[in-house]
Design a protein around this motif. Structure first.
Motif, PDB file in Angstrom:
ATOM      1  N   ASP A  12       0.825  -1.229   0.000  1.00  0.00           N
ATOM      2  CA  ASP A  12       0.000   0.000   0.000  1.00  0.00           C
ATOM      3  C   ASP A  12       0.852   1.271   0.000  1.00  0.00           C
ATOM      4  O   ASP A  12       0.305   2.386   0.001  1.00  0.00           O
ATOM      5  CB  ASP A  12      -0.893   0.023   1.247  1.00  0.00           C
ATOM      6  CG  ASP A  12      -2.016  -1.007   1.130  1.00  0.00           C
ATOM      7  OD1 ASP A  12      -2.164  -1.546   0.015  1.00  0.00           O
ATOM      8  OD2 ASP A  12      -2.666  -1.244   2.150  1.00  0.00           O
ATOM      9  N   GLY A  13       2.139   1.096   0.120  1.00  0.00           N
ATOM     10  CA  GLY A  13       3.042   2.293   0.129  1.00  0.00           C
ATOM     11  C   GLY A  13       3.142   2.900   1.515  1.00  0.00           C
ATOM     12  O   GLY A  13       3.678   3.987   1.667  1.00  0.00           O
ATOM     13  N   ALA A  14       2.668   2.202   2.593  1.00  0.00           N
ATOM     14  CA  ALA A  14       2.785   2.761   3.951  1.00  0.00           C
ATOM     15  C   ALA A  14       4.002   2.156   4.650  1.00  0.00           C
ATOM     16  O   ALA A  14       3.896   1.499   5.675  1.00  0.00           O
ATOM     17  CB  ALA A  14       1.502   2.464   4.719  1.00  0.00           C
ATOM     18  N   ASN A  15       5.098   2.378   4.058  1.00  0.00           N
ATOM     19  CA  ASN A  15       6.347   1.783   4.587  1.00  0.00           C
ATOM     20  C   ASN A  15       6.661   2.240   5.990  1.00  0.00           C
ATOM     21  O   ASN A  15       7.161   1.469   6.811  1.00  0.00           O
ATOM     22  CB  ASN A  15       7.540   2.161   3.695  1.00  0.00           C
ATOM     23  CG  ASN A  15       7.441   1.506   2.349  1.00  0.00           C
ATOM     24  OD1 ASN A  15       6.332   1.115   1.938  1.00  0.00           O
ATOM     25  ND2 ASN A  15       8.549   1.340   1.664  1.00  0.00           N
ATOM     26  N   SER A  16       6.311   3.498   6.285  1.00  0.00           N
ATOM     27  CA  SER A  16       6.698   4.041   7.581  1.00  0.00           C
ATOM     28  C   SER A  16       5.939   3.337   8.716  1.00  0.00           C
ATOM     29  O   SER A  16       6.379   3.319   9.857  1.00  0.00           O
ATOM     30  CB  SER A  16       6.427   5.545   7.618  1.00  0.00           C
ATOM     31  OG  SER A  16       5.077   5.771   7.448  1.00  0.00           O
ATOM     32  N   LEU A  17       4.775   2.744   8.338  1.00  0.00           N
ATOM     33  CA  LEU A  17       4.011   2.045   9.367  1.00  0.00           C
ATOM     34  C   LEU A  17       4.436   0.576   9.494  1.00  0.00           C
ATOM     35  O   LEU A  17       4.059  -0.111  10.445  1.00  0.00           O
ATOM     36  CB  LEU A  17       2.527   2.092   9.027  1.00  0.00           C
ATOM     37  CG  LEU A  17       1.886   3.491   8.996  1.00  0.00           C
ATOM     38  CD1 LEU A  17       0.455   3.398   8.476  1.00  0.00           C
ATOM     39  CD2 LEU A  17       1.891   4.098  10.391  1.00  0.00           C
ATOM     40  N   ALA A  18       5.231   0.102   8.503  1.00  0.00           N
ATOM     41  CA  ALA A  18       5.560  -1.326   8.455  1.00  0.00           C
ATOM     42  C   ALA A  18       6.760  -1.676   9.307  1.00  0.00           C
ATOM     43  O   ALA A  18       7.548  -2.558   8.986  1.00  0.00           O
ATOM     44  CB  ALA A  18       5.804  -1.743   7.006  1.00  0.00           C
ATOM     45  N   GLU A  19       6.911  -1.000  10.417  1.00  0.00           N
ATOM     46  CA  GLU A  19       8.004  -1.278  11.343  1.00  0.00           C
ATOM     47  C   GLU A  19       7.677  -2.545  12.121  1.00  0.00           C
ATOM     48  O   GLU A  19       6.594  -2.595  12.739  1.00  0.00           O
ATOM     49  CB  GLU A  19       8.156  -0.113  12.331  1.00  0.00           C
ATOM     50  CG  GLU A  19       8.989   1.018  11.820  1.00  0.00           C
ATOM     51  CD  GLU A  19      10.428   0.559  11.726  1.00  0.00           C
ATOM     52  OE1 GLU A  19      10.999   0.056  12.724  1.00  0.00           O
ATOM     53  OE2 GLU A  19      11.002   0.724  10.602  1.00  0.00           O
ATOM     54  N   PRO A  20       8.488  -3.558  12.146  1.00  0.00           N
ATOM     55  CA  PRO A  20       8.123  -4.801  12.838  1.00  0.00           C
ATOM     56  C   PRO A  20       7.786  -4.567  14.312  1.00  0.00           C
ATOM     57  O   PRO A  20       6.816  -5.153  14.817  1.00  0.00           O
ATOM     58  CB  PRO A  20       9.394  -5.644  12.723  1.00  0.00           C
ATOM     59  CG  PRO A  20      10.104  -5.107  11.522  1.00  0.00           C
ATOM     60  CD  PRO A  20       9.743  -3.692  11.421  1.00  0.00           C
ATOM     61  N   ALA A  21       8.536  -3.665  14.962  1.00  0.00           N
ATOM     62  CA  ALA A  21       8.295  -3.433  16.391  1.00  0.00           C
ATOM     63  C   ALA A  21       6.928  -2.810  16.601  1.00  0.00           C
ATOM     64  O   ALA A  21       6.151  -3.239  17.483  1.00  0.00           O
ATOM     65  CB  ALA A  21       9.380  -2.511  16.939  1.00  0.00           C
ATOM     66  N   THR A  22       6.565  -1.788  15.744  1.00  0.00           N
ATOM     67  CA  THR A  22       5.266  -1.124  15.869  1.00  0.00           C
ATOM     68  C   THR A  22       4.145  -2.132  15.611  1.00  0.00           C
ATOM     69  O   THR A  22       3.154  -2.224  16.375  1.00  0.00           O
ATOM     70  CB  THR A  22       5.185   0.026  14.838  1.00  0.00           C
ATOM     71  OG1 THR A  22       6.388   0.760  14.888  1.00  0.00           O
ATOM     72  CG2 THR A  22       4.014   0.936  15.056  1.00  0.00           C
ATOM     73  N   LEU A  23       4.353  -2.872  14.516  1.00  0.00           N
ATOM     74  CA  LEU A  23       3.313  -3.822  14.150  1.00  0.00           C
ATOM     75  C   LEU A  23       3.118  -4.876  15.238  1.00  0.00           C
ATOM     76  O   LEU A  23       1.983  -5.251  15.585  1.00  0.00           O
ATOM     77  CB  LEU A  23       3.673  -4.474  12.820  1.00  0.00           C
ATOM     78  CG  LEU A  23       3.691  -3.508  11.598  1.00  0.00           C
ATOM     79  CD1 LEU A  23       3.993  -4.282  10.335  1.00  0.00           C
ATOM     80  CD2 LEU A  23       2.384  -2.788  11.454  1.00  0.00           C
ATOM     81  N   GLY A  24       4.280  -5.286  15.831  1.00  0.00           N
ATOM     82  CA  GLY A  24       4.247  -6.289  16.909  1.00  0.00           C
ATOM     83  C   GLY A  24       3.417  -5.790  18.075  1.00  0.00           C
ATOM     84  O   GLY A  24       2.551  -6.519  18.619  1.00  0.00           O
ATOM     85  N   ALA A  25       3.634  -4.505  18.441  1.00  0.00           N
ATOM     86  CA  ALA A  25       2.947  -3.917  19.593  1.00  0.00           C
ATOM     87  C   ALA A  25       1.458  -3.796  19.302  1.00  0.00           C
ATOM     88  O   ALA A  25       0.591  -4.149  20.146  1.00  0.00           O
ATOM     89  CB  ALA A  25       3.551  -2.539  19.896  1.00  0.00           C
ATOM     90  N   LEU A  26       1.079  -3.352  18.066  1.00  0.00           N
ATOM     91  CA  LEU A  26      -0.317  -3.200  17.701  1.00  0.00           C
ATOM     92  C   LEU A  26      -1.031  -4.556  17.692  1.00  0.00           C
ATOM     93  O   LEU A  26      -2.172  -4.706  18.151  1.00  0.00           O
ATOM     94  CB  LEU A  26      -0.408  -2.529  16.322  1.00  0.00           C
ATOM     95  CG  LEU A  26      -0.033  -1.027  16.258  1.00  0.00           C
ATOM     96  CD1 LEU A  26      -0.059  -0.556  14.808  1.00  0.00           C
ATOM     97  CD2 LEU A  26      -1.019  -0.214  17.073  1.00  0.00           C
ATOM     98  N   TYR A  27      -0.266  -5.509  17.143  1.00  0.00           N
ATOM     99  CA  TYR A  27      -0.837  -6.857  17.045  1.00  0.00           C
ATOM    100  C   TYR A  27      -1.153  -7.405  18.430  1.00  0.00           C
ATOM    101  O   TYR A  27      -2.215  -7.965  18.673  1.00  0.00           O
ATOM    102  CB  TYR A  27       0.148  -7.763  16.293  1.00  0.00           C
ATOM    103  CG  TYR A  27      -0.442  -9.061  15.849  1.00  0.00           C
ATOM    104  CD1 TYR A  27      -1.220  -9.123  14.671  1.00  0.00           C
ATOM    105  CD2 TYR A  27      -0.306 -10.238  16.597  1.00  0.00           C
ATOM    106  CE1 TYR A  27      -1.778 -10.321  14.269  1.00  0.00           C
ATOM    107  CE2 TYR A  27      -0.861 -11.427  16.194  1.00  0.00           C
ATOM    108  CZ  TYR A  27      -1.591 -11.466  15.015  1.00  0.00           C
ATOM    109  OH  TYR A  27      -2.149 -12.643  14.618  1.00  0.00           O
ATOM    110  N   ALA A  28      -0.200  -7.187  19.364  1.00  0.00           N
ATOM    111  CA  ALA A  28      -0.405  -7.652  20.741  1.00  0.00           C
ATOM    112  C   ALA A  28      -1.638  -7.003  21.343  1.00  0.00           C
ATOM    113  O   ALA A  28      -2.439  -7.664  22.039  1.00  0.00           O
ATOM    114  CB  ALA A  28       0.828  -7.309  21.571  1.00  0.00           C
TER     115      ALA A  28
END
Ligand code: ADP
Length: 878
Positions: A27-43
């Motif tokens: 989708d071109g949202a690379n800045s949101l595709a941080e593994p740490a951020t995604l990990g925290a949101l997922y949790a």
């Protein structure tokens, strides 16, 4: 909510997270595709799936970030991408139906999440907008304030600019003061203003505006306690809200505030401006503006002052340049005149022509019509007119020294400026009123002085009284000095040319005389060699070259010292030329040395002496060489002949004396008294003959050098006694008195005993014989050294050695000066009344001198005719 969904999400977490990230990237949202951020949101989603509560703390930063940067659309891409990822994972599982149920459950959760995020985003956006609004309002207020300040500053600057423009229009102090007053009044709305400026120890009123009357005080002393001097000491504007009017002399309004502005430029305090505006106070902006204006005014006043000073200096400089130019022009004219005079006077040696030209120059340059030069005649002590300017009657005008102005100047050797001749007592008024005679006006007279000697007087005159200045006098004095030197030079030239003419005549005469002398020198038979003070031969005649057996040219190349060194000189002096050149005079007389030498077969007699000028200065030495070989030969032959004859006579004399003795013997028979007398006479004459022969033989022996002496110490006193006893009979016969003065402790002399006795005997017998009966004979003996003797007597003697001098004096007939040298010659006898009675051969003294010399001694005589003689014998001690 569903624990199943939570468990499913937890189970597929790695796969879902990977798909979620890939979807976001797609989708071109690379800045949101941080593994740490995604990990925290997922949790947080897993948590929410488990208990349905969505954790804001997890989502809030994201919402803020999205509100700030990415916007809501991008933020909502997160749940959308998660959804796609879950769907992909669910689709790939073994139980898709169950997964679909879970996914619908997940959709509900994600919808809630989207709604929550949108709400959060909205809240964050509202808060951020509120904050920006507040900031904008604050900025607007600030800008408004800054703009106001800028306006005020612009106004101040424009006032200052206008003020500086007004000030820069003029550098005139009064204009500036007027401008300052006006501008200040306008800028501050002041109704009264007074400017005070420093002047040395005071501060002085310069200008004031708005006062009904002139100010009662015009100046204050700097140390005064009044307002103005006090304000001057400050460096800031000074506001006095309640001024004290009396202290300042009553010109200050006590009901209005005073603003005192010190005028300061750099380190200089120039003055004070007092401003009153009718108010009770001054606003700070007013004070600040006033200070700025005052600073500008101070700078302008300082510049005006400096400009004024510069102008003054410039004016002074211009004046000095003008004066110097005038001086230089005068100096140039003066030098030009001096140069013209100098070149004119030195261009001729004709004095009259030179003086005439000099007066013409003075006429042109000094604009005078009358002038004269009078020269002093040293013999008559009168001034004689030699050149005049203006018509004069013919004939010579003379003025005695000391008479008239010219006479006074010549006598006192002092320049004179006479303003009005009629008032000067020294002036001799002319007898006629002829136009060429000076009838009045001014006059300059300067002496002509060269080498401290007054040569005359130079005068110039003008018909106007007081025409001449001291400058004229100085100029004329310098000109007179030039002229005097030229006159002196002309006289010197005349003198030198006279001298040169005389000298030329003398040189001609000298040359003639010299060539005569040269001819004489060339033709004389004796050799003559002249040398300079160094001994270099400078003159030699052909005879000298012949005698020395050298070419004449070679002789000129030699030094006479070397020439003499090469000769075997017989004289007492080893280096006679050196002695002559070092001490040319002996007792005031030129020294002379005689010596002999042999040159081949010839015997040369040399006389050496100094060459002296009339003044006694030494020029060199001269040696005359005389060939005496023939005289020597003749003498030798004569001596030989005398010797032979004496020998030949001795034999018959011995026989005669023998027979005479026989005749007196009784055995030969009795002689009659007459015969006896004859025999006695014959015996006496035979004895005299024998003695004559002995003397002759002695002489020949000495001259042929065959005398042999036997030197030994001899007691002088005893020898004298012996000689006296030998002559006792004769002494008594002639009735003489004899006195002996022999010094005690006389050292013995070194001599041949018999010959010393012979010498003493000769001298004593002469003293007895040549003294009339009843005379006085004195014999003195004493020890002497060379220093005790007259220089001519001591010549050639050893300086340290002691000698014994034996002087035999008589009161006899004496010897005339012309005979005193000749008595030492062989056979010379002086004509006298005792000549016959004394008898003799004239050989005695010749023998005495020869024997004394052989014994290393000297003998000389001192005698006065009619008073007696003294013969002194000098012999070395043993
Ligand atoms: P003479 O045999 O004549 O004495 P001398 O040679 O002794 O010869 O002296 C030379 C001359 O000098 C004498 O003839 C005499 O005229 C003079 N003479 C010498 N001694 C004396 C003296 N003491 N007084 C005066 N005349 C003297």
């Amino acid at each position: 909510m569903s624990a199943t969904l939570a468990a499913w999400l937890a189970t597929h977490q790695p796969t879902i997270l990977e798909h979620w990230r890939a979807a976001l990237v797609a989708d071109g949202a690379n800045s949101l595709a941080e593994p740490a951020t995604l990990g925290a949101l997922y949790a947080a989603i897993v948590e929410a799936a488990r208990d349905s509560a969505l954790n804001d703390a997890t989502w809030l930063p994201l919402a803020r970030q999205s509100a700030g940067d990415q916007g809501l659309v991008q933020l909502l891409a997160l749940p959308a991408a998660l959804r796609r990822a879950c769907w992909q994972v669910a689709g790939s599982t073994a139980r898709p139906t169950r997964s679909l149920a879970l996914l619908s459950e997940l959709d509900g959760l994600l919808d809630r999440l989207c709604a929550g995020l949108a709400q959060r985003y909205e809240q964050e956006l509202a808060r951020s907008l509120q904050q920006r609004l507040e900031e904008a309002e604050f900025m607007t207020t600030q800008l408004a304030m800054a703009s106001e300040e800028a306006d005020a500053a612009a106004l101040r600057i424009s006032r200052l600019y206008a003020f500086s423009q007004a000030l820069s229009r003029s550098l005139n102090l009064q204009d500036l003061i007027a401008t300052i007053g006006q501008e200040l009044q306008a800028a501050l709305g002041a109704d009264r203003c007074a400017i005070w400026l420093c002047a040395e120890e005071h501060v002085v009123h310069a200008h004031s505006w708005g006062y009904a009357h002139p100010l009662p005080v015009r100046q204050y002393a700097l140390h005064d306690r009044s307002l103005v001097p006090q304000a001057l000491q400050r460096s800031e504007p000074w506001v006095l809200e309640a001024p004290c009017a009396e202290q300042d002399g009553g010109w200050i309004d006590p009901n209005a505030a005073v603003l005192a502005l010190p005028l300061i430029a750099g380190d200089h305090r120039l003055g004070v401006i007092i401003v009153q505006s009718g108010q009770r106070s001054f606003a700070a902006e007013q004070t600040a503006l006033a200070q700025s204006l005052a600073n500008q005014a101070a700078l302008a006043l300082e510049s005006a002052g400096l400009y004024d000073q510069l102008k003054r200096l410039n004016a002074e400089l211009e004046q000095r340049i003008e004066e110097r130019t005038r001086e230089l022009r005068t100096e140039r004219d003066r030098l030009d005149l001096l140069f013209t005079v100098s070149s004119t006077v030195s261009s001729t040696l004709d004095v009259d022509q030179m003086l005439g030209e000099l007066l013409q120059i003075l006429r042109q340059r000094l604009r005078i019509n009358h002038g004269s030069v009078m020269l002093l005649d040293a013999e008559t002590a009168q001034l004689e007119q030699r050149a005049t300017l203006g018509a004069r009657p013919a004939g010579i005008t003379r003025l005695p020294l000391g008479v008239g102005i010219a006479g006074w100047v010549a006598q006192h050797a002092t320049p004179l400026l006479v303003e009005d001749v009629r008032r000067d007592p020294r002036w001799v008024a002319p007898e006629s009123d002829a136009p060429y005679h000076k009838q009045g006006g001014s006059l300059l007279a300067v002496p002509l002085i060269a080498s401290d000697e007054v040569l005359g007087v130079l005068q110039v005159s003008h018909p106007d009284v007081g025409h001449f200045t001291q400058e004229h006098l100085r100029l004329l004095t310098v000109i007179a000095n030039e002229a005097a030197v030229a006159i002196h030079n002309a006289a010197l030239y005349r003198y030198i040319s006279d001298q040169a003419t005389q000298l030329a005549a003398m040189v001609r005469a000298e040359r003639a005389s010299s060539s005569r002398s040269q001819a004489i020198l060339q033709s004389i038979a004796d050799g003559v060699i002249v040398c300079d003070c160094d001994g270099q031969v400078i003159l030699a005649n052909p005879a000298s070259a012949r005698i020395l057996d050298q070419p004449l040219e070679e002789l000129f190349l030699q030094n006479l010292h070397d020439v003499l060194q090469g000769l075997d000189l017989s004289g007492p002096e080893r280096a006679p030329l050196r002695a002559v050149l070092e001490a040319p005079l002996d007792d005031g007389q030129p020294r002379q040395f005689r010596a002999r030498f042999r040159s081949g077969p010839r015997t040369i007699d040399m006389t050496l002496g100094p060459v002296l000028t009339e003044g006694g200065d030494l020029l060199g030495g001269v040696a005359t060489l005389r060939d005496i070989s023939r005289e020597i030969e003749a003498d030798r032959l004569k001596t030989e002949f005398i010797g032979t004859v004496s020998h030949e006579l001795r034999t018959p004399m011995t026989v005669i004396k023998g027979y005479l003795q026989l005749l007196t013997l009784p055995s030969t028979g009795e002689l009659s008294p007459f015969q006896q007398q004859l025999v006695t006479t014959i015996a006496a004459n035979a004895e005299r003959m024998t003695s004559l022969i002995n003397d002759l033989l002695d002489i020949t022996k000495i001259e042929s050098g065959s005398v042999e002496l036997e030197f030994k110490p001899i007691d002088v006193a005893r020898a004298i006694d012996l000689a006296v006893s030998g002559q006792q009979a004769l002494l008594e016969q002639r009735n003489h008195r004899l006195t002996l003065e022999v010094a005690p402790d006389l050292p013995p002399i070194l001599a041949d005993g018999a010959r010393f006795h012979q010498v003493l005997d000769n001298l004593l017998s002469n003293a007895i014989k040549y003294t009339h009966r009843g005379g006085q004979i004195t014999i003195r003996a004493r020890q002497v050294t060379r220093a005790d003797l007259a220089p001519e007597r001591g010549q050639g003697l050893a300086s340290q050695r002691p000698y014994v001098a034996i002087a035999i004096s008589d009161t006899g007939i004496g010897i005339a000066p012309e005979d005193q040298e000749r008595v030492w010659e062989r056979f010379y006898r002086v004509e006298s009344e005792l000549k016959v009675e004394a008898g003799g051969t004239g050989l005695g003294l010749a023998l005495v001198r020869s024997l004394t010399r052989l014994m290393g001694g000297r003998v000389w005589l001192e005698s006065m005719p009619g008073q007696g003689s003294t013969f002194t014998l000098l012999l070395p001690t043993a």
